[in-house]
Design a protein around this motif. Structure first.
Motif, PDB file in Angstrom:
ATOM      1  N   ASP A  10     -10.897   9.561  -6.927  1.00  0.00           N
ATOM      2  CA  ASP A  10     -10.367  10.467  -7.949  1.00  0.00           C
ATOM      3  C   ASP A  10      -8.966  10.959  -7.576  1.00  0.00           C
ATOM      4  OD1 ASP A  10     -12.690  10.179  -9.378  1.00  0.00           O
ATOM      5  OD2 ASP A  10     -13.549  12.108  -8.771  1.00  0.00           O
ATOM      6  N   ALA A  11      -8.774  11.290  -6.299  1.00  0.00           N
ATOM      7  CA  ALA A  11      -7.470  11.792  -5.846  1.00  0.00           C
ATOM      8  C   ALA A  11      -6.397  10.713  -5.965  1.00  0.00           C
ATOM      9  CB  ALA A  11      -7.570  12.296  -4.409  1.00  0.00           C
ATOM     10  N   VAL A  12      -6.752   9.482  -5.602  1.00  0.00           N
ATOM     11  CA  VAL A  12      -5.791   8.378  -5.706  1.00  0.00           C
ATOM     12  C   VAL A  12      -5.423   8.122  -7.168  1.00  0.00           C
ATOM     13  CG1 VAL A  12      -5.493   5.887  -5.387  1.00  0.00           C
ATOM     14  CG2 VAL A  12      -6.439   7.282  -3.529  1.00  0.00           C
ATOM     15  N   MET A  13      -6.409   8.194  -8.061  1.00  0.00           N
ATOM     16  CA  MET A  13      -6.130   8.019  -9.491  1.00  0.00           C
ATOM     17  C   MET A  13      -5.228   9.138 -10.011  1.00  0.00           C
ATOM     18  SD  MET A  13      -9.870   6.761 -10.857  1.00  0.00           S
ATOM     19  CE  MET A  13      -9.391   6.935 -12.572  1.00  0.00           C
TER      20      MET A  13
ATOM     21  N   VAL B 233       0.852  -1.185   0.000  1.00  0.00           N
ATOM     22  CA  VAL B 233       0.000   0.000   0.000  1.00  0.00           C
ATOM     23  C   VAL B 233       0.889   1.237   0.000  1.00  0.00           C
ATOM     24  CG1 VAL B 233      -1.733   1.289   1.292  1.00  0.00           C
ATOM     25  CG2 VAL B 233      -1.803  -1.221   1.266  1.00  0.00           C
ATOM     26  N   GLY B 234       0.650   2.144  -0.944  1.00  0.00           N
ATOM     27  CA  GLY B 234       1.440   3.367  -1.009  1.00  0.00           C
ATOM     28  C   GLY B 234       1.071   4.316   0.110  1.00  0.00           C
ATOM     29  N   GLN B 235       2.070   4.994   0.662  1.00  0.00           N
ATOM     30  CA  GLN B 235       1.807   5.941   1.728  1.00  0.00           C
ATOM     31  C   GLN B 235       0.876   7.050   1.266  1.00  0.00           C
ATOM     32  OE1 GLN B 235       5.098   7.286   4.237  1.00  0.00           O
ATOM     33  NE2 GLN B 235       6.391   5.793   3.227  1.00  0.00           N
ATOM     34  N   GLY B 236       1.082   7.533   0.031  1.00  0.00           N
ATOM     35  CA  GLY B 236       0.246   8.612  -0.485  1.00  0.00           C
ATOM     36  C   GLY B 236      -1.199   8.174  -0.657  1.00  0.00           C
ATOM     37  N   ASP B 237      -1.407   6.972  -1.205  1.00  0.00           N
ATOM     38  CA  ASP B 237      -2.756   6.449  -1.382  1.00  0.00           C
ATOM     39  C   ASP B 237      -3.452   6.326  -0.028  1.00  0.00           C
ATOM     40  OD1 ASP B 237      -1.749   6.179  -3.901  1.00  0.00           O
ATOM     41  OD2 ASP B 237      -2.024   4.024  -4.055  1.00  0.00           O
ATOM     42  N   LEU B 238      -2.746   5.753   0.938  1.00  0.00           N
ATOM     43  CA  LEU B 238      -3.336   5.554   2.257  1.00  0.00           C
ATOM     44  C   LEU B 238      -3.610   6.888   2.942  1.00  0.00           C
ATOM     45  CD1 LEU B 238      -4.291   3.661   4.467  1.00  0.00           C
ATOM     46  CD2 LEU B 238      -1.923   3.455   5.259  1.00  0.00           C
ATOM     47  N   SER B 239      -2.717   7.842   2.789  1.00  0.00           N
ATOM     48  CA  SER B 239      -2.922   9.157   3.410  1.00  0.00           C
ATOM     49  C   SER B 239      -4.172   9.836   2.863  1.00  0.00           C
ATOM     50  CB  SER B 239      -1.697  10.048   3.178  1.00  0.00           C
ATOM     51  OG  SER B 239      -0.603   9.611   3.958  1.00  0.00           O
ATOM     52  N   LEU B 240      -4.399   9.748   1.559  1.00  0.00           N
ATOM     53  CA  LEU B 240      -5.607  10.325   0.974  1.00  0.00           C
ATOM     54  C   LEU B 240      -6.861   9.629   1.498  1.00  0.00           C
ATOM     55  CD1 LEU B 240      -4.362  10.707  -2.713  1.00  0.00           C
ATOM     56  CD2 LEU B 240      -4.958  12.583  -1.173  1.00  0.00           C
TER      57      LEU B 240
ATOM     58  N   ASP C 268     -11.119  12.248  20.066  1.00  0.00           N
ATOM     59  CA  ASP C 268      -9.998  11.656  19.344  1.00  0.00           C
ATOM     60  C   ASP C 268      -9.075  12.795  18.925  1.00  0.00           C
ATOM     61  OD1 ASP C 268      -8.930   9.110  17.744  1.00  0.00           O
ATOM     62  OD2 ASP C 268      -8.828  10.844  16.403  1.00  0.00           O
ATOM     63  N   ARG C 269      -7.820  12.683  19.283  1.00  0.00           N
ATOM     64  CA  ARG C 269      -6.885  13.780  19.057  1.00  0.00           C
ATOM     65  C   ARG C 269      -6.722  14.115  17.576  1.00  0.00           C
ATOM     66  NH1 ARG C 269      -1.460  13.697  18.115  1.00  0.00           N
ATOM     67  NH2 ARG C 269      -1.264  11.508  18.709  1.00  0.00           N
ATOM     68  N   LEU C 270      -6.564  13.110  16.733  1.00  0.00           N
ATOM     69  CA  LEU C 270      -6.359  13.369  15.313  1.00  0.00           C
ATOM     70  C   LEU C 270      -7.626  13.906  14.647  1.00  0.00           C
ATOM     71  CD1 LEU C 270      -4.080  10.371  14.362  1.00  0.00           C
ATOM     72  CD2 LEU C 270      -3.493  12.781  14.166  1.00  0.00           C
ATOM     73  N   LEU C 271      -8.783  13.426  15.093  1.00  0.00           N
ATOM     74  CA  LEU C 271     -10.028  13.932  14.538  1.00  0.00           C
ATOM     75  C   LEU C 271     -10.267  15.380  14.989  1.00  0.00           C
ATOM     76  CD1 LEU C 271     -11.906  12.548  12.601  1.00  0.00           C
ATOM     77  CD2 LEU C 271     -13.371  11.891  14.522  1.00  0.00           C
ATOM     78  N   ASP C 272      -9.912  15.679  16.233  1.00  0.00           N
ATOM     79  CA  ASP C 272      -9.986  17.062  16.710  1.00  0.00           C
ATOM     80  C   ASP C 272      -9.058  17.959  15.889  1.00  0.00           C
ATOM     81  OD1 ASP C 272     -11.897  16.877  18.733  1.00  0.00           O
ATOM     82  OD2 ASP C 272     -10.436  16.213  20.218  1.00  0.00           O
ATOM     83  N   GLU C 273      -7.877  17.438  15.581  1.00  0.00           N
ATOM     84  CA  GLU C 273      -6.913  18.185  14.771  1.00  0.00           C
ATOM     85  C   GLU C 273      -7.471  18.439  13.374  1.00  0.00           C
ATOM     86  OE1 GLU C 273      -3.011  16.598  12.739  1.00  0.00           O
ATOM     87  OE2 GLU C 273      -2.601  16.985  14.862  1.00  0.00           O
ATOM     88  N   ALA C 274      -8.119  17.421  12.815  1.00  0.00           N
ATOM     89  CA  ALA C 274      -8.729  17.572  11.492  1.00  0.00           C
ATOM     90  C   ALA C 274      -9.815  18.646  11.528  1.00  0.00           C
ATOM     91  CB  ALA C 274      -9.311  16.240  11.022  1.00  0.00           C
ATOM     92  N   ALA C 275     -10.659  18.617  12.557  1.00  0.00           N
ATOM     93  CA  ALA C 275     -11.731  19.605  12.675  1.00  0.00           C
ATOM     94  C   ALA C 275     -11.166  21.013  12.816  1.00  0.00           C
ATOM     95  CB  ALA C 275     -12.623  19.265  13.868  1.00  0.00           C
ATOM     96  N   ALA C 276     -10.056  21.125  13.546  1.00  0.00           N
ATOM     97  CA  ALA C 276      -9.445  22.437  13.755  1.00  0.00           C
ATOM     98  C   ALA C 276      -8.870  23.009  12.463  1.00  0.00           C
ATOM     99  CB  ALA C 276      -8.355  22.344  14.820  1.00  0.00           C
ATOM    100  N   GLN C 277      -8.561  22.141  11.493  1.00  0.00           N
ATOM    101  CA  GLN C 277      -7.969  22.595  10.233  1.00  0.00           C
ATOM    102  C   GLN C 277      -9.004  22.958   9.169  1.00  0.00           C
ATOM    103  OE1 GLN C 277      -5.042  19.826   8.774  1.00  0.00           O
ATOM    104  NE2 GLN C 277      -3.773  19.974  10.603  1.00  0.00           N
TER     105      GLN C 277
ATOM    106  N   TRP D 193      -9.232  19.491   0.268  1.00  0.00           N
ATOM    107  CA  TRP D 193      -9.065  19.041   1.665  1.00  0.00           C
ATOM    108  C   TRP D 193      -8.254  17.737   1.723  1.00  0.00           C
ATOM    109  CZ3 TRP D 193      -9.437  19.350   6.847  1.00  0.00           C
ATOM    110  CH2 TRP D 193      -9.537  18.168   7.564  1.00  0.00           C
ATOM    111  N   LEU D 194      -8.573  16.802   0.853  1.00  0.00           N
ATOM    112  CA  LEU D 194      -7.874  15.512   0.855  1.00  0.00           C
ATOM    113  C   LEU D 194      -6.372  15.706   0.657  1.00  0.00           C
ATOM    114  CD1 LEU D 194     -10.328  13.339  -1.289  1.00  0.00           C
ATOM    115  CD2 LEU D 194     -10.090  13.355   1.208  1.00  0.00           C
ATOM    116  N   TRP D 195      -6.006  16.564  -0.301  1.00  0.00           N
ATOM    117  CA  TRP D 195      -4.585  16.790  -0.559  1.00  0.00           C
ATOM    118  C   TRP D 195      -3.918  17.552   0.589  1.00  0.00           C
ATOM    119  CZ3 TRP D 195      -2.199  14.054  -4.025  1.00  0.00           C
ATOM    120  CH2 TRP D 195      -2.900  13.592  -5.154  1.00  0.00           C
ATOM    121  N   ARG D 196      -4.611  18.540   1.153  1.00  0.00           N
ATOM    122  CA  ARG D 196      -4.013  19.353   2.219  1.00  0.00           C
ATOM    123  C   ARG D 196      -3.906  18.553   3.520  1.00  0.00           C
ATOM    124  NH1 ARG D 196      -6.050  22.928   6.156  1.00  0.00           N
ATOM    125  NH2 ARG D 196      -8.185  22.746   5.394  1.00  0.00           N
ATOM    126  N   ARG D 197      -5.006  17.958   3.940  1.00  0.00           N
ATOM    127  CA  ARG D 197      -5.004  17.196   5.191  1.00  0.00           C
ATOM    128  C   ARG D 197      -4.215  15.902   5.041  1.00  0.00           C
ATOM    129  NH1 ARG D 197      -4.557  16.792  10.488  1.00  0.00           N
ATOM    130  NH2 ARG D 197      -5.599  14.939  11.309  1.00  0.00           N
ATOM    131  N   GLY D 198      -4.239  15.317   3.836  1.00  0.00           N
ATOM    132  CA  GLY D 198      -3.612  14.013   3.641  1.00  0.00           C
ATOM    133  C   GLY D 198      -2.091  14.022   3.617  1.00  0.00           C
TER     134      GLY D 198
END
Length: 201
Positions: free
Chosen positions: A176-179, A21-28, A61-70, A83-88
């Motif tokens: 779409d982002a992964v493609m 699994v690619g890190q970029g794919d998984l991050s998105l 959840d700390r990471l979800l709180d962080e996502a909401a804050a962004q 959002w997917l590219w910036r947060r991912g």
């Protein structure tokens, strides 16, 4: 655990050595999972392909709180793809760190999915068992996001249906982002090969 944490745990246990699994794919896909959890928590709504922040519920959840804050709260609101590219960016590494700190992962000598020199595996916790249960039950959101990231046999052309139109929109944006990321990889491979051939010639 959150959908994103479940997805990360599933990704650790399912890729085959020849199909990592690619890190970029998984991050998105993780960014998409976070957004879906924020929709479920009524922290955001989706208007067309834009993210509209709502209230500020306690997400526990700390990471979800962080996502909401962004989230961008002023109009014009951010597009889901943006959002997917910036947060991912480097999000898979952030989840690895968080799960290690929570005791949900442990380091080992070798494994299926590694980030850099770090090789990790899930610890047998209630969270891991919950993620495994969602996977075994073929929970539609988890299966679709995992498929987008290439987990569990790769990407499928046929995705399960969703009751929520917003979730459908997010999952489609993740695919779409992964493609798009794969297209960038292929273009770079072709360019690098042409450059190497030029020097050899």
């Amino acid at each position: 655990m959150t959908t994103a944490k479940d997805l990360f745990i599933i990704a650790l246990g399912h890729p085959r050595p020849e199909q990592a699994v690619g890190q970029g794919d998984l991050s998105l896909a993780l960014a998409g999972a976070e957004l879906i959890d924020l929709i479920s928590a009524e922290a955001v709504t989706v208007d067309g392909d834009h993210i509209v922040p709502g209230g500020a519920p306690t997400l526990d959840d700390r990471l979800l709180d962080e996502a909401a804050a962004q989230l961008i709260r002023q109009p014009p609101h951010e597009r889901i793809e943006d959002w997917l590219w910036r947060r991912g960016r480097d999000l898979s590494a952030a989840y690895q760190t968080a799960l290690l700190e929570d005791g949900a992962l442990t380091r080992k000598r070798s494994g299926l999915l590694s980030f850099g020199s770090n090789v990790v595996e899930p610890v047998d916790t209630p969270g891991r068992r919950e993620a495994a249960a969602r996977w075994e039950e073929k929970e539609p959101v988890l299966v679709a996001l995992a498929s987008a990231a290439g987990v569990g046999g790769g990407r499928s052309e046929e995705e399960p249906g969703f009751d929520d139109e917003a979730v459908t929109t997010v999952v489609a944006a993740v695919h779409d982002a992964v493609m798009e990321l794969e297209a960038v990889r292929q273009r770079r491979t072709i360019e690098n090969s042409a450059f190497a051939n030029l020097w050899r010639g």
